[in-house]
Design an enzyme around this catalytic site. Sequence first.
Site, short mmCIF file in Angstrom:
data_model
loop_
_atom_site.label_atom_id
_atom_site.label_comp_id
_atom_site.label_asym_id
_atom_site.label_seq_id
_atom_site.Cartn_x
_atom_site.Cartn_y
_atom_site.Cartn_z
N GLY A 149 -22.93 71.24 8.97
CA GLY A 149 -21.55 71.08 8.56
C GLY A 149 -21.28 69.91 7.63
N GLU A 150 -22.20 68.94 7.60
CA GLU A 150 -21.98 67.74 6.80
C GLU A 150 -22.31 68.00 5.33
OE1 GLU A 150 -23.77 64.24 8.42
OE2 GLU A 150 -23.59 64.98 10.47
N ALA A 151 -21.42 67.57 4.45
CA ALA A 151 -21.58 67.81 3.02
C ALA A 151 -22.84 67.15 2.46
CB ALA A 151 -20.35 67.32 2.26
#
Length: 228
Positions: free
Chosen positions: A148-150
């Site tokens: 989920g982390e960019a």
Amino acid sequence: MLRRRSSPASLLLYRLWRTKIKDATVWFYGNRPREEGWSLDFPALIPMRGPDPKAKMANTGRKKFNIDPRKGIDFMVEQGLINDMPEDIGVWLYRTEALDKTKIGEYLGENKEPNLTVLKEFVKLHEFAGMTLVEALRHFLWSFRLPGEAQKIDRMMEAFAQHYCALNEGVFNSTDTCYVLSFSVIMLNTSLHNPSVKNKPSLETFIQMNRGLDNGADLQADLLTVSC
């Protein structure tokens, strides 16, 4: 006094016993102990094998990985099932069934060693030669789930773009173009398949969004059409 006559079957069993066949073939009327690893039940000559210890440890390693990727890999290394090398860890992540693909994505996205090197080795295992960008993306994203982390996604897509361009020279003028278009395709796919997005982007909108993408020049229309 009359003597009891033996039946033919009894005589046969007696002769087999006397000729030591019971010792050589584990005759099912024999008296070999079960702890030797043989079944005395009919049919005879079937070895009783227990579960493979290595297979049991490998299954334990998979379960540990699906809870905590680092602990799972450490367990596999400690048990001698894989080598503590990025190449071997990458192969294990790519080829092992029953691993949680979300956990694979979490591990590959970490910004530290050996995770960064394992990511490169993991990506190299994908054969993208001759594939369109969309085909390669599908193949790549099938092997794990994007975190989920960019920042994690950024590192993973950069590794993808470098490997894709190395195997498909001439498709893009630079890996940056492949990298940005890959992000654009993922965003398009999300918009098209997300029921909460009411206004679905059209082909014309997608082409317009990616104008000047190739170092200031427009990509060929057929490449963008295939991407859709």
